[in-house]
Design an enzyme around this catalytic site. Structure first.
Site, short mmCIF file in Angstrom:
data_model
loop_
_atom_site.label_atom_id
_atom_site.label_comp_id
_atom_site.label_asym_id
_atom_site.label_seq_id
_atom_site.Cartn_x
_atom_site.Cartn_y
_atom_site.Cartn_z
N LYS A 80 119.64 76.65 -24.73
CA LYS A 80 119.41 75.20 -24.83
C LYS A 80 119.52 74.81 -26.29
O LYS A 80 118.99 75.52 -27.17
CB LYS A 80 118.03 74.87 -24.26
CG LYS A 80 117.66 73.40 -24.30
CD LYS A 80 116.31 73.15 -23.64
CE LYS A 80 115.95 71.68 -23.61
NZ LYS A 80 114.68 71.41 -22.91
N SER A 155 114.77 68.20 -19.43
CA SER A 155 115.75 68.07 -20.48
C SER A 155 116.70 69.26 -20.60
O SER A 155 117.70 69.18 -21.31
CB SER A 155 115.06 67.86 -21.81
OG SER A 155 114.24 69.00 -22.13
N SER A 179 110.74 70.28 -17.97
CA SER A 179 112.14 70.36 -18.40
C SER A 179 112.85 71.67 -18.06
O SER A 179 114.08 71.76 -18.21
CB SER A 179 112.26 70.09 -19.89
OG SER A 179 112.02 68.74 -20.17
#
Lengths: 460, 67
Positions: A80, A155, A179
């Site tokens: 990420k 996210s 997330s």
């Protein structure tokens, strides 16, 4: 390359590497080609590190020839883009950091690297792990491989999309209010938010210090166990990092769930739940009963106040971003900037009271976990949200089933438990006592092995 | 401080002035709703009547009273 290889598990890849049926270089080249083919549509990657991946794969191949038996050796992963990577740009999904190249790795990046993984690149994140990229943003949002008109969740959006599409075998995520688990639920994959302090956050961009967690995302529970094993453990660079012993997560999967007590909190988690989600969840409970678990209802009344966690998250996020917001407001997306500025309006008294409410939720949840071993809930009340709705500036923060376990810091796993009539994945959430990831993974693995959901693939 | 459980737009504006931030006028309603929703339980809390709970959160491996 066949889908069989693109969707192979860590154990399958390792077995084939060691029997010389397949090499890390072959798998890496094939995944790079697959990314080149599909990512222009999916936008899961923000930075591709093809040369680095080939070098990592060659090094893994050399190590395999020397008899190296590390389980993650040659396993293709991506991070990420809020995990710092030395010499590789780390954007945070933001125009503010669009060209930033850190000079150090996040602790978890280093640990996966030391375990022998192959780094394919960086995966798009919602802007600073909070704001979806709206049209006109410097970066494009990832799309859901199951239906491109729907968001992949956030996210850790790129992580969810890349795993569902068979572009990577493992990925990192971060979870402040869901997330990791949200993208896992919306993309039909597995995501584990470990206990607060279990995996280091050093070198990961902050959203909210007291709610942020790092963790693994994968396509199976066993893969999550392997990836967590390589992330977990004390790190002096993260002040919240725990010295609690690290279990053998993969070994724990071999035990059945007979006699384990599963609590279903019937308040809070079922408000506004889609009937299809509820049916899939009840069917999952039936499967777990069939495996020998004892399922019973429980109540955690204080969870009614869960939404007050937003005061903590927004106030802490503003504290982190204040200087950049004041100096470069134009480099934040409009909706994200408003949300962060809302955090400036939370008073000290309100923040303190929200933390007191949090302490009450922690105490009440801990009391329930004296009588049951694991809690089970739907991960999300509804399947993946359409882009048209999520990009409405009035969309706000919908009620969510995931923040309770950011509030308490308990480990929580999301895994597939069915599909909606429109073909979107549905998800089961399992949460356990602090530092009992092994139990949560064990229950998830038993359920997964008894059901077909993790074997379904989107048409990409 | 308002006694109302709902945050008003005037209260949002006053807070903005106090901390020196600017939010576009046409977006104030969204910010007010965001904060109002999050404040519901905080504003309902009578801190004098509720038992003492410290704001600290602990995460102990030993499985004590708090996760």
């Amino acid at each position: 390359m066949s889908d069989e290889i693109a969707y192979a598990t860590i154990r399958e890849l390792g077995t084939r590497y060691r029997s010389r049926q397949l090499s890390p270089v072959e798998v890496t080249q094939a995944l790079l080609a697959r990314i080149e083919k599909h990512d222009p549509v999916l936008s899961a990657f923000v930075t591709l590190t093809a040369d680095r991946a080939r070098a990592d794969a060659r090094a893994a191949e050399e190590a395999l020839r020397g008899g190296d038996a590390r389980p993650l050796l040659g396993i293709p992963v991506a991070h990420k883009d809020i995990y710092l990577t030395r010499g590789i740009r780390t954007t945070g999904g933001s125009a503010l950091l669009a060209d930033w190249v850190p000079d150090d790795d996040a602790a978890c990046v280093r640990r996966w690297q030391d375990a022998g993984t192959v780094l394919l690149g960086k995966l798009i994140t919602h802007e600073f792990a909070l704001g979806l990229q709206f049209p006109g943003h410097r970066f494009k949002p990832a799309r859901n491989p199951w239906n491109l008109d729907h968001i992949p969740g956030g996210s850790s959006s790129g992580s969810g999309a890349a795993l569902a599409a068979g572009l990577v075998t493992g990925a990192t995520g971060s979870d402040t209010g869901g997330s990791i688990r949200g993208p896992a639920a919306f993309c039909g994959i597995v995501g584990l938010k470990p206990t607060y302090g279990r995996a280091s956050r050093a070198g990961v961009l902050t959203l909210s210090w007291t709610l942020d967690h790092t963790g693994p995302m994968a396509r199976t529970v066993e893969d999550c166990a392997y990836l967590l094993q390589a992330m977990a453990g004390h790190d002096a660079a993260d002040p919240a990092s725990s010295r609690a012993p690290v279990d053998d997560y993969v070994a724990a999967l071999g035990r059945d769930v007979r006699g384990l007590r599963i609590g279903v909190p019937r308040n809070y988690f079922f408000e506004g739940v889609d009937p299809e989600v509820e049916r899939a969840f009840e069917a999952a409970l039936g499967t777990l009963r069939g495996l020998g678990a004892e399922v019973r209802d429980v109540q955690i009344p204080s969870l009614a106040a869960t939404h007050s966690f937003l005061l903590i998250m927004l106030a802490e996020a503003f504290a982190y971003h204040e200087r950049d917001l004041r100096e470069h407001p134009e480099l934040y997306g409009d909706v994200l900037r408003e949300r962060l500025l809302a955090g400036a309006l939370v008073t000290a008294s309100e923040y303190t009271q929200a933390q007191r409410i949090r302490a009450g939720i922690c105490a009440e949840t801990a009391a329930v976990l004296r009588d049951v071993d694991v809690l089970a809930t739907p991960t999300t009340p509804k399947p993946a949200t359409p882009f048209a709705l999520a990009t409405d500036p009035e969309f706000g923060f919908p009620r969510s089933n995931m923040p309770p376990f950011n509030i308490t810091g308990m480990p929580a796993l999301a895994l597939p438990c069915g599909f909606s009539s429109s073909g979107l994945p549905l998800s089961l959430q399992l949460a356990g006592r602090p530092f009992e990831e092994a139990t949560v993974l064990r229950v998830g693995h038993a359920y997964e092995q008894a059901t077909p959901w993790h074997t379904r693939r989107p048409r990409v | 401080m308002s006694e109302s459980k709902e945050l008003t737009l005037d209260e949002v504006r006053a807070r903005m002035r106090a901390v020196g931030v600017t939010i576009a006028e046409n977006r104030l309603a969204m910010v007010r709703k965001l904060l109002s929703d999050a404040l519901v339980h905080v504003r309902a809390l009578d801190s004098r009547a509720s038992k003492t709970v410290e704001p600290a959160v602990r995460f102990g491996a030993g499985g004590g009273d708090q996760p």
